[in-house]
Write a protein that holds these residues in place. Sequence first.
Motif, PDB file in Angstrom:
ATOM      1  N   LEU A 170     -33.586  15.556  70.096  1.00  0.00           N
ATOM      2  CA  LEU A 170     -33.364  16.246  68.834  1.00  0.00           C
ATOM      3  C   LEU A 170     -32.222  17.243  69.002  1.00  0.00           C
ATOM      4  N   MET A 171     -31.513  17.496  67.952  1.00  0.00           N
ATOM      5  CA  MET A 171     -30.566  18.606  67.943  1.00  0.00           C
ATOM      6  C   MET A 171     -30.578  19.223  66.551  1.00  0.00           C
ATOM      7  N   ALA A 172     -30.354  20.522  66.520  1.00  0.00           N
ATOM      8  CA  ALA A 172     -30.428  21.236  65.246  1.00  0.00           C
ATOM      9  C   ALA A 172     -29.498  22.433  65.279  1.00  0.00           C
ATOM     10  N   ILE A 173     -29.056  22.837  64.107  1.00  0.00           N
ATOM     11  CA  ILE A 173     -28.272  24.066  63.975  1.00  0.00           C
ATOM     12  C   ILE A 173     -28.912  24.928  62.892  1.00  0.00           C
ATOM     13  N   GLY A 174     -28.807  26.239  63.086  1.00  0.00           N
ATOM     14  CA  GLY A 174     -29.339  27.188  62.123  1.00  0.00           C
ATOM     15  C   GLY A 174     -28.419  28.388  62.008  1.00  0.00           C
ATOM     16  N   ASP A 175     -28.523  29.084  60.896  1.00  0.00           N
ATOM     17  CA  ASP A 175     -27.617  30.205  60.651  1.00  0.00           C
ATOM     18  C   ASP A 175     -28.280  31.563  60.803  1.00  0.00           C
ATOM     19  N   ASN A 176     -29.577  31.573  61.159  1.00  0.00           N
ATOM     20  CA  ASN A 176     -30.293  32.845  61.253  1.00  0.00           C
ATOM     21  C   ASN A 176     -31.098  32.918  62.542  1.00  0.00           C
ATOM     22  N   LEU A 177     -31.239  34.146  63.047  1.00  0.00           N
ATOM     23  CA  LEU A 177     -32.071  34.425  64.205  1.00  0.00           C
ATOM     24  C   LEU A 177     -33.098  35.482  63.831  1.00  0.00           C
ATOM     25  N   ASN A 178     -34.216  35.483  64.527  1.00  0.00           N
ATOM     26  CA  ASN A 178     -35.252  36.492  64.341  1.00  0.00           C
ATOM     27  C   ASN A 178     -35.494  37.180  65.668  1.00  0.00           C
ATOM     28  N   ASN A 179     -34.942  38.382  65.823  1.00  0.00           N
ATOM     29  CA  ASN A 179     -35.026  39.100  67.100  1.00  0.00           C
ATOM     30  C   ASN A 179     -34.464  38.266  68.237  1.00  0.00           C
ATOM     31  N   GLY A 180     -33.379  37.560  67.944  1.00  0.00           N
ATOM     32  CA  GLY A 180     -32.725  36.750  68.964  1.00  0.00           C
ATOM     33  C   GLY A 180     -33.297  35.367  69.127  1.00  0.00           C
ATOM     34  N   ASN A 181     -34.416  35.053  68.440  1.00  0.00           N
ATOM     35  CA  ASN A 181     -35.060  33.745  68.561  1.00  0.00           C
ATOM     36  C   ASN A 181     -34.718  32.857  67.368  1.00  0.00           C
ATOM     37  N   VAL A 182     -34.874  31.547  67.568  1.00  0.00           N
ATOM     38  CA  VAL A 182     -34.486  30.596  66.530  1.00  0.00           C
ATOM     39  C   VAL A 182     -35.422  30.696  65.337  1.00  0.00           C
ATOM     40  N   HIS A 185     -34.249  25.552  61.009  1.00  0.00           N
ATOM     41  CA  HIS A 185     -32.923  24.963  61.128  1.00  0.00           C
ATOM     42  C   HIS A 185     -32.330  24.646  59.753  1.00  0.00           C
ATOM     43  N   ARG A 186     -31.009  24.566  59.715  1.00  0.00           N
ATOM     44  CA  ARG A 186     -30.301  24.132  58.504  1.00  0.00           C
ATOM     45  C   ARG A 186     -30.086  22.629  58.511  1.00  0.00           C
ATOM     46  N   VAL A 187     -29.777  22.065  59.670  1.00  0.00           N
ATOM     47  CA  VAL A 187     -29.562  20.628  59.821  1.00  0.00           C
ATOM     48  C   VAL A 187     -30.262  20.185  61.101  1.00  0.00           C
ATOM     49  N   ARG A 188     -30.925  19.056  61.022  1.00  0.00           N
ATOM     50  CA  ARG A 188     -31.577  18.509  62.218  1.00  0.00           C
ATOM     51  C   ARG A 188     -31.268  17.023  62.319  1.00  0.00           C
ATOM     52  N   GLU A 189     -31.155  16.551  63.531  1.00  0.00           N
ATOM     53  CA  GLU A 189     -30.904  15.134  63.781  1.00  0.00           C
ATOM     54  C   GLU A 189     -31.811  14.675  64.922  1.00  0.00           C
ATOM     55  N   LEU A 356     -40.400   9.990  58.467  1.00  0.00           N
ATOM     56  CA  LEU A 356     -38.985  10.064  58.109  1.00  0.00           C
ATOM     57  C   LEU A 356     -38.497  11.487  58.322  1.00  0.00           C
ATOM     58  N   PRO A 357     -37.311  11.660  58.911  1.00  0.00           N
ATOM     59  CA  PRO A 357     -36.815  13.012  59.164  1.00  0.00           C
ATOM     60  C   PRO A 357     -36.519  13.751  57.866  1.00  0.00           C
ATOM     61  N   ASN A 358     -36.832  15.045  57.876  1.00  0.00           N
ATOM     62  CA  ASN A 358     -36.532  15.922  56.739  1.00  0.00           C
ATOM     63  C   ASN A 358     -37.195  15.476  55.438  1.00  0.00           C
ATOM     64  N   LEU A 359     -38.304  14.743  55.534  1.00  0.00           N
ATOM     65  CA  LEU A 359     -39.024  14.331  54.341  1.00  0.00           C
ATOM     66  C   LEU A 359     -39.762  15.525  53.754  1.00  0.00           C
ATOM     67  N   SER A 360     -39.626  15.712  52.456  1.00  0.00           N
ATOM     68  CA  SER A 360     -40.271  16.842  51.793  1.00  0.00           C
ATOM     69  C   SER A 360     -41.792  16.714  51.883  1.00  0.00           C
ATOM     70  N   VAL A 361     -42.467  17.816  52.207  1.00  0.00           N
ATOM     71  CA  VAL A 361     -43.927  17.802  52.318  1.00  0.00           C
ATOM     72  C   VAL A 361     -44.580  17.595  50.958  1.00  0.00           C
ATOM     73  N   THR A 362     -43.818  17.798  49.883  1.00  0.00           N
ATOM     74  CA  THR A 362     -44.400  17.605  48.550  1.00  0.00           C
ATOM     75  C   THR A 362     -44.815  16.153  48.331  1.00  0.00           C
ATOM     76  N   ALA A 363     -44.160  15.210  49.019  1.00  0.00           N
ATOM     77  CA  ALA A 363     -44.534  13.799  48.882  1.00  0.00           C
ATOM     78  C   ALA A 363     -45.987  13.585  49.302  1.00  0.00           C
TER      79      ALA A 363
END
Length: 454
Positions: A170-182, A185-189, A356-363
């Motif tokens: 897996l790899m992911a990127i995010g734009d925010n940290l919480n006390n230095g921790n992840v 994510h914004r995008v995940r693959e 399926l990746p990034n599938l909405s939990v509303t389904a």
Amino acid sequence: MELLFLMILVVPALVDSESTSIDLYSESDPYSDEGCGTARTCFRKPSDCTGTSGNKTCEMFTSWWPTDDGSETNFALFGAAKGYIAVGISRSTGMPDTDVYACTSELEVKRSYNKPTGHENIPKSLIGVTDQSVLYEDNFIKCQFVRQQSLEDGDGTFFDISGNYTYYSLMAIGDNLNNGNVTMHRVREGSADKVSFSAAGDVENDYTKLRLKKAHGAMMTIAWIGLAAPGISVARYFKPLWSNRNLCGGKVWFAIHRFSLVTTFVLTCAAFVTIFVAEKKFLLPEEGAAKFLHNIFGCIVTALSIVNVIMAIFRPHPDAPKRKYYNWSHRAAGMTALVLSAVTILIALNTNDPFLPNLSVTAFWVVIAFVVYHIITWLLYELLPKVIDSRKGSPLIVRVPENDDLPMSEGKNIGQDEVVDENPFYKRVMHYLYTVVVIAVTVWVVAMVALSKE
């Protein structure tokens, strides 16, 4: 002199050829696509990007390769992010049960663990990791580190990646940290299949496989929510609505029932073939209990669908003595398949690790709501006639002969006369409402499946 001249030509060439090998602190660019698939394993988004070596920069790029002694693995990551880029070594196709290593914009390497259930990310001590290097500039994070392949004194969240052990990448990127921790994510693959973290190779972003899985999910949703559920409901409760009308050479209810279930059969078989083309194998318990159960139940549903069609083709004449055995067998197979199909769909849509990746939990919750609505509707179909009859003092029914090719009976045992409501207004309202709900749920779930990000 000739020998000396040859040595002057050959030795620099040998040195140059050796310098192209990938090493963590060599002058080679570990963020380019140089050596991908041969000297190291590369995982990138989009899948055809060239890293920093070409004109198509990756949104995310991760590569790894074993050290010379084979006891450790080098990692190199870069991505367009303001918070972090992370690589995950996962036992699941999603985020659960994943050993995560994140390089942050605060120039640190952080380790964490995603629990097998829920969405909790637990910070962990950075054991087994050395030679860290993080660079953050122009909203790009570049990072390198070395991870031991196994630890004798490590905890259960430090996965052994040595030898033949394989995991999903897996790899992911995010734009925010919480006390230095992840944080989220914004995008995940995720990788299409399990890969080795101790050998060079390549990771496929198998979009073809993902699209086949989406097609499988969409066809099964249309088949069992959009067609089978109303098709069975019509046969079970709505024969009296059109008792004096014909369609396509038969009673209206029978034409609707036949079209719905035949189409369900076709879509189910197509979806069954599609998923085996995508996976190229039957998923065993080692792939996870949820996927194994989904496989088992899916095969049972498909088999029951095939059996029911065969029984319908060779069904006895309505007046035949053995007709009652067909009626009950047909009903039992259909109801069992309908119940199992709902369970199978919910397993695939589960909120913890959807297939399926990034599938909405509303389904998942929309299908849960539909199942509840379906059960309540059937209970009302059963109870309302009795309530209305008790208030009227006598049942408002008329009798019709059974030679109507009716696979299910309402109000009487199979083999006796059928009964018909003289005042079906409430059923018409409920039927139209049920049809609207079925269409809405089917469209919503199919849309969520189709829109799940690649």
